[in-house]
Design an enzyme around this catalytic site. Structure first.
Site, PDB file in Angstrom:
ATOM      1  N   LEU A  18       0.836  -1.199   0.000  1.00 46.47           N
ATOM      2  CA  LEU A  18       0.000   0.000   0.000  1.00 46.47           C
ATOM      3  C   LEU A  18       0.875   1.255   0.000  1.00 46.47           C
ATOM      4  O   LEU A  18       0.583   2.235  -0.681  1.00 46.47           O
ATOM      5  CB  LEU A  18      -0.935  -0.003   1.218  1.00 46.47           C
ATOM      6  CG  LEU A  18      -1.917   1.161   1.279  1.00 46.47           C
ATOM      7  CD1 LEU A  18      -2.809   1.198   0.044  1.00 46.47           C
ATOM      8  CD2 LEU A  18      -2.791   1.066   2.534  1.00 46.47           C
ATOM      9  N   GLU A 501      26.192  13.208  13.844  1.00 40.27           N
ATOM     10  CA  GLU A 501      25.446  11.935  13.794  1.00 40.27           C
ATOM     11  C   GLU A 501      25.394  11.297  12.410  1.00 40.27           C
ATOM     12  O   GLU A 501      24.471  10.540  12.110  1.00 40.27           O
ATOM     13  CB  GLU A 501      24.030  12.112  14.372  1.00 40.27           C
ATOM     14  CG  GLU A 501      24.042  12.610  15.809  1.00 40.27           C
ATOM     15  CD  GLU A 501      22.645  12.791  16.421  1.00 40.27           C
ATOM     16  OE1 GLU A 501      21.684  12.171  15.938  1.00 40.27           O
ATOM     17  OE2 GLU A 501      22.543  13.551  17.405  1.00 40.27           O
ATOM     18  N   ASP A 616      19.169  12.596  24.767  1.00 40.89           N
ATOM     19  CA  ASP A 616      17.885  12.986  24.169  1.00 40.89           C
ATOM     20  C   ASP A 616      16.730  12.197  24.770  1.00 40.89           C
ATOM     21  O   ASP A 616      16.790  10.971  24.845  1.00 40.89           O
ATOM     22  CB  ASP A 616      17.901  12.705  22.663  1.00 40.89           C
ATOM     23  CG  ASP A 616      18.840  13.631  21.897  1.00 40.89           C
ATOM     24  OD1 ASP A 616      18.973  14.796  22.312  1.00 40.89           O
ATOM     25  OD2 ASP A 616      19.415  13.186  20.892  1.00 40.89           O
ATOM     26  N   GLU A 682      11.776  22.038  21.745  1.00 39.64           N
ATOM     27  CA  GLU A 682      11.140  22.597  20.547  1.00 39.64           C
ATOM     28  C   GLU A 682      10.059  23.589  20.969  1.00 39.64           C
ATOM     29  O   GLU A 682       9.194  23.265  21.770  1.00 39.64           O
ATOM     30  CB  GLU A 682      10.548  21.450  19.726  1.00 39.64           C
ATOM     31  CG  GLU A 682       9.581  21.845  18.660  1.00 39.64           C
ATOM     32  CD  GLU A 682       8.132  21.533  19.024  1.00 39.64           C
ATOM     33  OE1 GLU A 682       7.250  22.080  18.367  1.00 39.64           O
ATOM     34  OE2 GLU A 682       7.896  20.767  19.969  1.00 39.64           O
ATOM     35  N   HIS A 723      11.434  21.644  10.345  1.00 36.71           N
ATOM     36  CA  HIS A 723      10.658  20.858   9.387  1.00 36.71           C
ATOM     37  C   HIS A 723      10.537  21.514   8.023  1.00 36.71           C
ATOM     38  O   HIS A 723      10.098  20.893   7.070  1.00 36.71           O
ATOM     39  CB  HIS A 723       9.245  20.618   9.934  1.00 36.71           C
ATOM     40  CG  HIS A 723       9.224  19.519  10.929  1.00 36.71           C
ATOM     41  ND1 HIS A 723       9.084  19.746  12.271  1.00 36.71           N
ATOM     42  CD2 HIS A 723       9.375  18.186  10.780  1.00 36.71           C
ATOM     43  CE1 HIS A 723       9.129  18.582  12.907  1.00 36.71           C
ATOM     44  NE2 HIS A 723       9.314  17.633  12.028  1.00 36.71           N
ATOM     45  N   CYS A 755      15.128  21.147  16.717  1.00 41.30           N
ATOM     46  CA  CYS A 755      15.430  19.710  16.760  1.00 41.30           C
ATOM     47  C   CYS A 755      16.616  19.456  15.835  1.00 41.30           C
ATOM     48  O   CYS A 755      17.229  20.408  15.338  1.00 41.30           O
ATOM     49  CB  CYS A 755      14.169  18.937  16.324  1.00 41.30           C
ATOM     50  SG  CYS A 755      14.277  17.146  16.620  1.00 41.30           S
TER      51      CYS A 755
HETATM   52  N1  GLN Z   1      19.919  14.263  18.554  1.00 39.33           N
HETATM   53  C1  GLN Z   1      18.845  13.930  17.694  1.00 39.33           C
HETATM   54  C2  GLN Z   1      19.006  14.634  16.366  1.00 39.33           C
HETATM   55  O1  GLN Z   1      19.450  15.713  16.341  1.00 39.33           O
HETATM   56  C3  GLN Z   1      17.511  14.303  18.306  1.00 39.33           C
HETATM   57  C4  GLN Z   1      16.343  13.873  17.440  1.00 39.33           C
HETATM   58  C5  GLN Z   1      14.984  14.029  18.106  1.00 39.33           C
HETATM   59  O2  GLN Z   1      14.794  14.792  18.998  1.00 39.33           O
HETATM   60  N2  GLN Z   1      14.005  13.308  17.661  1.00 39.33           N
HETATM   61  O3  GLN Z   1      18.665  14.129  15.326  1.00 39.33           O
HETATM   62 ZN    ZN Z   2      13.924  16.728  18.728  1.00 37.37          ZN
END
Ligand code: GLN
Ligand code: ZN
Length: 799
Positions: A18, A501, A616, A682, A723, A755
Site C-alpha cells: 500500500l 550523527e 535525548d 522545541e 521541518h 530539533c
Molecule cells: N539528537 C537527535 C538529532 O538531532 C535528536 C532527534 C529528536 O529529537 N528526535 O537528530
Molecule cells: Zn527533537
C-alpha cells in the site's frame, strides 16, 4: 458458544504494497483505479487470512488509504469548509487533500476545486497520536456549522467485496462519542459535544443500512472509555447508546488500551448487544466485567496482545477464558486486545530476527492463528494439542534463555545505590564549575545533534550494509563527514559543537544494535501515518553494553576542535518507547537496565575528555499513561531512569537533554526533576507559547498566574522550525529570543534550533544557523552581560 474476531488488521501489506502504491499515485505514476486495485487486493488477502484462521467474522471498515479517522470524515460528510470543496471532485482527491494539504498550484491544476478565499491552498488536517500508540490519526475539525450526512458508498462496496469472497463481515468503525472527542473545536468556546444530536441520526441511518446489507454485527470503538472523562462525556456515551441501542442491529462497543476504571459500570450498562474489553492492558478488571455485564449481552475478551509482538502464553490465556466462560453461561468472544494495526504483519519467518528470539514472536498473522487455537481449545478439540505444546515450549524457552535473564544484570540492578540517580552537587554548584570549565559567552549557541543526512552518507551506509564498502572505508567516509560538520560549525561561530550523527540512521536503532538484549527485523513494519511506517527494534532480554558505543566518534570529533564537542546519546525512555519491549517484567525495570547501559556510556565519554553530554528524551511525554492515576508512578521511574543515566559525572561535566513535539506543560515539575543542566526544547512552532510553563516567577507565579512553575536550570527554546526548508531571518529569531527573555532569566538562556537537522540540506542549514548565531550576537550586545565568562566566538567567525 465461542466466537473469534479481530478489532482491525494491518492494512499496509506484508511487503508494504500500500505504501508503494500510495507514493506512486502521489507522484502521478499510477492513477486512481490502479491504486484502488492494490487496496482491494490487500483487503481481500487480509480477509482471507482472517477467514482462514476460522474467525467468525472478517473485519470491514478498518481499511483506510491513509487513516481510518479520515475515512469517517468522509463517511459522515463533514469535510471542513476551509478546503473549499465543491462536492463534485473525486472523493479520493478530496481525501488526499485533507490528509496531505493542497498548495495553491494543486488547487487549480490538479484538484479542480475552488481555491480558498486567499487562493493559497489549504494546510492538511492536523495529525496527532492515536492514544498512547505511535500511530497518528488525522484530527476532524468541528464548529457550530458542522453538519453530517451519510456517504456510505465506499463502505458498502467494501462490505460487498467481503460478502463476495465469501466471508461474513463485521463492520468496525469509531463510535460517535470518541469521534467527536478526538476531533477539535475550531471555534473559540465551541463545545463539539453539542454536535452529538446531529451526528447520532447519521450513525442510526448507517446501522440500518448495514443491517439491510446483511451485516449482523457492527463494532463501534469507544476507546475514550479508557480515559478519565468529564461527566458530560460519560453522559454523552449513555445518551448515544441509549439511542443507537434501539436500532435493529447488533452493536458491540469496543474499549481498549487502558482500564475502564470509573467507566466500568457505565460500559457494562450501555444497552447494546456486546462489549469488547482489553484484557491485556487491564486484566485485573476482567472478572468484574464478566460479572457486571448482563448475560443477555456478548462479552468480547481481548486476550491476545494487539500492541506487542510476543507470542501469547496460550495456557494462561485459556485459564482466564475458561473462568470468564463459566461466569458467562458458556458464551464468549475471543479477540486480540485492540486492532492489530499496531503490530507487524508477520514475524515468524522474518529471517533477520535472531534465531533464539524468532519463535517467541507473533505478528498479526500469527495472532490470528493463536485465536484459532484458543477457540478450538475451548471446544476441547484434540487437534490443537500440538499447537498448545508448541506455545508452551516457546514460553519455556523464552523464560529460561540466559540472554533474557542475566545474573550479572540482576546483581547490578540490585546493588545499585539508591542515590545513583543523584549528581554529586546541586545545580548552582555544578553551574559554577561548568562555567569555569566551558567559558561560554552569554546566550551560548548550539544545535541538537544531527546534521544533514546527505545522499552521500546514505549511499555509504547502504554500501557498507551490503558489504560493498569495507569497515575501514566506511569509517573514513563518516570521519570526513564529521570533519566537514565540525569545520562548518566553527566557521558559523557556534559555541558548543556536535559531530553531526552521520554514522546513525536512527537514534534508537543505532544504540539497540550495539546493546545486548535487542533484536531487529527485516520486515517488521508498523504504520505510523499515511504511507509512513516504522520498524521498531524488539527488546527481548536484559540490556547490557558490551563496549562503548559513541566514544570513538566523539573523541575523533573533539580532537578536531578546541571548542566543546557535545557527546550525543539517546535516553532510556526514548529507547524504551520506540521499541517493542518485553512483557515479562515491568517497563520500569527495563528502563532502568537501559539507563545503566547509557550511564556507562556517559562515564566513558567523560573519561575521554568530553565536557558536554546530551541525552535525548523526545519520547518521555509519550510514555505517559492514559489514566491519570498511573501517571505519578510512570513519571517517578522514568525521570529516575534518566537521572541514573546522567549522574555518574563530575560537577564540571554538563548534561543536556532534548525534547520535542509533545505537550510538556503538564509535566514540567517532572522535567525539572530530571535535573539536566540544560534542556533544549522545541518551541518555535508555538511562537514560544510553551515557555509560559517554564517561566514562572521566582515567587511561584507564572506570568502573574498563580500556581506557575519556574524551570530551575538552563534552557534552550528552539528558535527555528527544522521541518521547513525555509530559512528564517535573524530578526525573526531575535524576536522569539526576546520573547523568551521575558520569561526565562537571560543568564539561563541558550540559542538553538527546535530539533536535529538531519532532514535538511547543507545550504539551508548553514544559512539558518548563520542567522541564528547573528541573533545571539545581537542579543549579547544588547543585554551587555558579561556572558557565561567566555569570548563571543561569533564575532570573529560568523560576523
Ligand atoms: N539528537 C537527535 C538529532 O538531532 C535528536 C532527534 C529528536 O529529537 N528526535 O537528530
Ligand atoms: Zn527533537
Amino acid at each position: 458458544m465461542i466466537r473469534t474476531h479481530v478489532l482491525g488488521f494491518p492494512r499496509i501489506g506484508a511487503q508494504r504494497e500500500l505504501k508503494q502504491a500510495l507514493e506512486r499515485h502521489w507522484r502521478g505514476e499510477i492513477g486512481e483505479a490502479a491504486l484502488q486495485a492494490v487496496a482491494a487486493e490487500l483487503r481481500a488477502r487480509h480477509w482471507r487470512l482472517q477467514a482462514g484462521a476460522g474467525l467468525d467474522h472478517v473485519t470491514v471498515g478498518d481499511f483506510a488509504l491513509y487513516d481510518h479517522v479520515a475515512n469517517l470524515i468522509q463517511l459522515f460528510g463533514c469535510e471542513p469548509k476551509r478546503f473549499g470543496f465543491r462536492g463534485d471532485e473525486s472523493p479520493l482527491r478530496r481525501y488526499f487533500a485533507m490528509a496531505r494539504g493542497v498548495t495553491a498550484h494543486d488547487h487549480d491544476a490538479a484538484c479542480g476545486c475552488e481555491p480558498g478565499a486567499s487562493g493559497e491552498g489549504a494546510a492538511a488536517l492536523e495529525m496527532t497520536k492515536w492514544f498512547d500508540t505511535n500511530y497518528h490519526y488525522l484530527v476532524p475539525e468541528f464548529d457550530g456549522a458542522t453538519a453530517f450526512s451519510l456517504h456510505a458508498e465506499r463502505l458498502l462496496a467494501e462490505i460487498d467485496e467481503a460478502i463476495a469472497l465469501p466471508a461474513s463481515p463485521k463492520v468496525a468503525l469509531l463510535g460517535p462519542v470518541s469521534f467527536l472527542f478526538l476531533g477539535k473545536s475550531k471555534e473559540e468556546g465551541f463545545d463539539r459535544l453539542a454536535l452529538l444530536h446531529r451526528l447520532l441520526p447519521v450513525y442510526e441511518q448507517l446501522l440500518t443500512r448495514l443491517a439491510a446489507r446483511g451485516v449482523t454485527w457492527v463494532q463501534l470503538d469507544e476507546p475514550i472509555l479508557g480515559l478519565d472523562l468529564e461527566p458530560a462525556w460519560q453522559d454523552a456515551l449513555r445518551r448515544a447508546y441509549a439511542r443507537l441501542g434501539t436500532v435493529d442491529q447488533h452493536v458491540m462497543v469496543a474499549s481498549y488500551f487502558s482500564p475502564l476504571a470509573d467507566n466500568l459500570a457505565l460500559a457494562c450498562e450501555l444497552p447494546v448487544a456486546g462489549l469488547h474489553v482489553d484484557a491485556v492492558r487491564a486484566p485485573e478488571e476482567l472478572l468484574d466485567i464478566a460479572r457486571a455485564l448482563p448475560l443477555t449481552r456478548e462479552l468480547s475478551v481481548g486476550i491476545v496482545d494487539g500492541r506487542n509482538v510476543w507470542r501469547a502464553d496460550l495456557d494462561a490465556a485459556l485459564a482466564v477464558l475458561r473462568e470468564v466462560r463459566a461466569l458467562r453461561g458458556g458464551r464468549l468472544w475471543v479477540a486480540a486486545s485492540c486492532s492489530l494495526l499496531h503490530v507487524p504483519m508477520s514475524l515468524r519467518d522474518d529471517a533477520a530476527v535472531d534465531e533464539d528470539v524468532r519463535p517467541w514472536l507473533a505478528g498479526a498473522i500469527e495472532k490470528l492463528e493463536e485465536l484459532r487455537v484458543l477457540k478450538r481449545a475451548l471446544w476441547s478439540d484434540e487437534a490443537v494439542v500440538k499447537a498448545l505444546a508448541e506455545s508452551r515450549a516457546a514460553s519455556a524457552s523464552r523464560a529460561s534463555n540466559p540472554r533474557v535473564r542475566r545474573l550479572d544484570i540482576a546483581r547490578r540492578v540490585k546493588e545499585l545505590p539508591t542515590d545513583a540517580d543523584r549528581r554529586a552537587a546541586a545545580f548552582p554548584v555544578r553551574r559554577a564549575a561548568q562555567r569555569a570549565r566551558l567559558k561560554l559567552p552569554a546566550f551560548p549557541t548550539t544545535t541538537i545533534g544531527s546534521f544533514p543526512q546527505t545522499p552521500a552518507i546514505r549511499a555509504a551506509r547502504a554500501a557498507f550494509k551490503r558489504g560493498e564498502l569495507g569497515a575501514d572505508a566506511y569509517r573514513d567516509a563518516m570521519c570526513r563527514e564529521i570533519e566537514h560538520a565540525v569545520r562548518r560549525q566553527e566557521a558559523l561561530g557556534l559555541d558548543v559543537l556536535v559531530h553531526g550523527e552521520a554514522e546513525r540512521n536512527d537514534m534508537v536503532e543505532y544504540f539497540g544494535e550495539q546493546l545486548d538484549g535487542f533484536a531487529f527485523t527485516a520486515n517488521g513494519w508498523v504504520q505510523s501515518y499515511g504511507s509512513r511506517c516504522v520498524k521498531p527494534p524488539i527488546l527481548f532480554g536484559d540490556v547490557a553494553r558490551p563496549a562503548p558505543m559513541t566514544v570513538e566518534w566523539t573523541r575523533f570529533a573533539q580532537a578536531l576542535t578546541d571548542r566543546p564537542m557535545k557527546g550525543m546519546l539517546t535516553g532510556p525512555i526514548t529507547i524504551l518507547q520506540w521499541s517493542f519491549v518485553r512483557d515479562d517484567q515491568p517497563r520500569s525495570e527495563t528502563a532502568l537496565q537501559i539507563a545503566l547501559a547509557i550511564r556507562d556510556e556517559v562515564a566513558d565519554l567523560e573519561a575521554a575528555g568530553i565536557a558536554v553530554i546530551q541525552i535525548d528524551e523526545p519520547a518521555i511525554r509519550e510514555g505517559l499513561p492514559l489514566r491519570r492515576a498511573a501517571r505519578r508512578d510512570y513519571l517517578a521511574w522514568a525521570t529516575r531512569a534518566f537521572r541514573v543515566s546522567a549522574s555518574p559525572v563530575r560537577d564540571e561535566t554538563q548534561i543536556h537533554t532534548h525534547m520535542c513535539y509533545s505537550e510538556f506543560n503538564d509535566i514540567l515539575p517532572e522535567i525539572a526533576a530530571m535535573d539536566a543542566d540544560v534542556i533544549t526544547i522545541e518551541t518555535s512552532r508555538s511562537d514560544m507559547e510553551l515557555l509560559r510553563g517554564f517561566g514562572g516567577r521566582v515567587d511561584g507565579t507564572a506570568n502573574g498566574q498563580a500556581g506557575g512553575f519556574r524551570y530551575p536550570n538552563e534552557i534552550g527554546p528552539g528558535v527555528y522550525d527544522i521541518h521547513s526548508p525555509r530559512v528564517p531571518s535573524r530578526d525573526e529569531m531575535l524576536r522569539l529570543l526576546r520573547k523568551a527573555t521575558e520569561v526565562i532569566p537571560a543568564e539561563h538562556l541558550w540559542v538553538n534550533p527546535d530539533c536535529g537537522l538531519k532532514t535538511r540540506d547543507w545550504p539551508e542549514t548553514e544559512a539558518a544557523l548563520r542567522h541564528m548565531v547573528e541573533a545571539a550576537r545581537v542579543l549579547r550586545s544588547g543585554v551587555g552581560l558579561g556572558g557565561q565568562d567566555g569570548p563571543d566566538r561569533s564575532k570573529t567567525a560568523a560576523g
